[in-house]
Design an enzyme around this catalytic site. Sequence first.
Site, short mmCIF file in Angstrom:
data_model
loop_
_atom_site.label_atom_id
_atom_site.label_comp_id
_atom_site.label_asym_id
_atom_site.label_seq_id
_atom_site.Cartn_x
_atom_site.Cartn_y
_atom_site.Cartn_z
N GLY A 107 -23.20 16.62 -12.42
CA GLY A 107 -23.26 15.72 -11.37
C GLY A 107 -23.26 14.28 -11.76
N THR A 155 -28.51 11.21 -11.59
CA THR A 155 -29.39 12.42 -11.65
C THR A 155 -29.90 12.96 -12.70
OG1 THR A 155 -28.21 12.70 -9.47
CG2 THR A 155 -29.48 14.29 -10.03
N CYS A 213 -14.37 14.67 -12.15
CA CYS A 213 -15.40 14.00 -12.91
C CYS A 213 -14.46 13.26 -14.33
CB CYS A 213 -16.34 14.85 -13.80
SG CYS A 213 -15.69 16.60 -14.34
N GLU A 261 -17.87 4.68 -11.13
CA GLU A 261 -17.30 5.66 -10.64
C GLU A 261 -17.09 5.83 -9.34
OE1 GLU A 261 -19.15 9.84 -11.04
OE2 GLU A 261 -17.36 10.42 -12.24
P1 NAI Z 1 -25.80 14.48 -7.48
O1 NAI Z 1 -25.79 14.20 -9.16
O2 NAI Z 1 -27.13 13.68 -6.92
O3 NAI Z 1 -25.83 16.02 -7.20
C1 NAI Z 1 -25.40 16.96 -7.76
C2 NAI Z 1 -26.34 18.22 -7.86
O4 NAI Z 1 -27.81 17.62 -8.37
C3 NAI Z 1 -26.43 18.78 -6.47
O5 NAI Z 1 -26.69 20.16 -6.36
C4 NAI Z 1 -27.83 17.93 -6.05
O6 NAI Z 1 -28.32 18.79 -5.09
C5 NAI Z 1 -28.57 18.07 -7.19
N1 NAI Z 1 -29.58 17.03 -7.16
C6 NAI Z 1 -29.50 15.80 -6.72
N2 NAI Z 1 -30.78 15.20 -7.25
C7 NAI Z 1 -31.50 15.85 -7.99
C8 NAI Z 1 -32.69 15.78 -8.49
N3 NAI Z 1 -33.55 14.71 -8.48
N4 NAI Z 1 -33.25 16.97 -9.12
C9 NAI Z 1 -32.37 18.20 -9.44
N5 NAI Z 1 -31.20 18.18 -8.91
C10 NAI Z 1 -30.76 17.22 -8.05
O7 NAI Z 1 -24.50 13.77 -7.00
P2 NAI Z 1 -24.31 13.31 -5.42
O8 NAI Z 1 -25.28 12.55 -5.11
O9 NAI Z 1 -23.72 14.37 -4.62
O10 NAI Z 1 -22.94 12.54 -5.69
C11 NAI Z 1 -23.17 11.06 -6.00
C12 NAI Z 1 -22.13 10.51 -7.23
O11 NAI Z 1 -22.10 11.36 -8.27
C13 NAI Z 1 -20.77 10.83 -6.59
O12 NAI Z 1 -20.26 9.89 -5.95
C14 NAI Z 1 -19.88 10.87 -7.76
O13 NAI Z 1 -19.58 9.67 -8.26
C15 NAI Z 1 -21.03 11.51 -8.88
N6 NAI Z 1 -20.70 13.04 -9.04
C16 NAI Z 1 -20.12 13.33 -10.21
C17 NAI Z 1 -20.10 14.73 -10.31
C18 NAI Z 1 -19.15 15.02 -11.72
O14 NAI Z 1 -18.75 16.37 -11.83
N7 NAI Z 1 -19.32 14.60 -12.78
C19 NAI Z 1 -20.07 15.65 -9.19
C20 NAI Z 1 -20.73 15.15 -8.23
C21 NAI Z 1 -20.83 13.69 -8.02
MG MG Z 2 -27.48 12.40 -5.50
#
Ligand code: NAI
Ligand code: MG
Length: 488
Positions: A239, A243, A295, A391
């Site tokens: 993610g 985070t 990503c 990003e």
């Molecule tokens: P995120 O990193 O917050 O979410 C990914 C996962 O982490 C989800 O399952 C979410 O429920 C979980 N999560 C969120 N906060 C957490 C916490 N405090 N403790 C444990 N788990 C937690 O990403 P989000 O908010 O969906 O997207 C935000 C930005 O992140 C996107 O716009 C993109 O730029 C980036 N992103 C990058 C990804 C990648 O593959 N590198 C995938 C998804 C998002």
């Molecule tokens: Mg998030």
Amino acid sequence: MTTDIIAPPTVGQTKNLIAGQWIDAQSGETFDTYSPSTGRAIARVASGDSNDINQAVTAARKAFESGPWPKMSARDRGKLLFKLADLIEENAQELAALEVLNNGKPISEVLAADIPLMISTFRYYAGWADKVYGETIPVDAPGYFCYTRKEPVGVCGQIIPWNFPMLMLTWKWAPALASGCTMVLKPAEQTPLTALRLGELAVEAGIPKGVINIVNGFGETAGDALVKHPGVDKIAFTGEYKTAQIIMANAAPTLKRLTFELGGKSPNVVFADADLNKAVAGAMAGIFFNQGEVCCAGSRLFIEEEIHDEFVSRFSDAADARKVGDPFDTSTEQGAQVSKEQFDKVMSYIELGKQEANCVAGGESVGDKGWFVRPTIFTNVQNDMRIAQEEIFGPVVSVIPFKDTNEVIEQSNTTIYGLAAAVWTRDISKAFRLSESMRAGTVWVNCYNTFDAGAPFGGYKYSGQGRECGKDALNNYLETKTVWVNTN
Ligand code: NAI
Ligand code: MG
């Protein structure tokens, strides 16, 4: 290409999987999940919190310590992974349609990329299950026999995003199962449905109860509880890097093992001597594949000055011609962004880009229902602009002209990220020089977005820690035990 519209599937499983049972959240709470191509809610899913996580971790610990799993031979574990791969293959059409429904990506891509990669990943790690073993060490101590054993790390918490819901699950489950770990998966709140169907297939494959648990819910509740739980030995997360920073801090008190696969702002470098047709196609696939929700997307496109104008003209024609729309239409090339939140984020970067640079393609949303964005190209971008450094995670690319090799190497590496990079050239020394100079976990030469279960994938710098896929990923799930035997 013939046009065919696939019928949207009906939603099945919406509960949590704990100790082999499908159950509601203890609180009885649910949350809505949506279809990105219509913007409508399609199902209510059990909303887990710390109580459900606790129950799932307890089940995973029990399965790890006293269930049939730790006693099972590695070869039999491998057989279960092969069985799961077979079931995925048998149910490929249904799984693909469910992924399209919940994520918005086009059906043609799921069938061509996500599904085959999943199947080959499960088979690849099925093959590894009985090939994990230690070494005998020639120690400098007469009469002592010293050897190592590779043992599973224990209970793994797996937190995945919404851009490749099934594939990210696979990259976590397959090496963890092959290593003999047990697990609690927390799918992204935006895209829980395919994980639940895959949970059903895992049960059908005969994976013992408690080995795979799935708790749906939000990051701040279910995800947070999983990261903090003392019964969890390791967290694997994909993610946003912000985070990951929170997870790292929250995992510190229990000293969990951590692996992260995070974001990127990957440079895609095209030299004047490149095969332009291939480079344009590569730039298209590099940024617009999966609506740009990738990503390792090639979101910074460096073009050597002498071909800049011609390249941009061909690239923008290709972007304008790209078919954006109904992801159930087999001829659609680009579907919907995953959520209203992501759509808004992408559109706000497009507005910012229009102030910072020139918009030569796209720059707007599509239609009045769902969350569609036209493939968008900005030119006259400088590497220090926000659209070149942050990003965006959407179909938006920054074109940056360059004059010489040293300059483009320096600019490519001027980013907090280091997930991937690509170079297009017919000059082999240039290709090698760039592959060595790029601070990135993957470098593609005259190609983009090639993946394989056996090829390690992961990031330098803020793009992550550890590698997924390949032999590297197995080590994420193993401890090394050294045994000394005194034979004197
Ligand atoms: P995120 O990193 O917050 O979410 C990914 C996962 O982490 C989800 O399952 C979410 O429920 C979980 N999560 C969120 N906060 C957490 C916490 N405090 N403790 C444990 N788990 C937690 O990403 P989000 O908010 O969906 O997207 C935000 C930005 O992140 C996107 O716009 C993109 O730029 C980036 N992103 C990058 C990804 C990648 O593959 N590198 C995938 C998804 C998002
Ligand atoms: Mg998030």
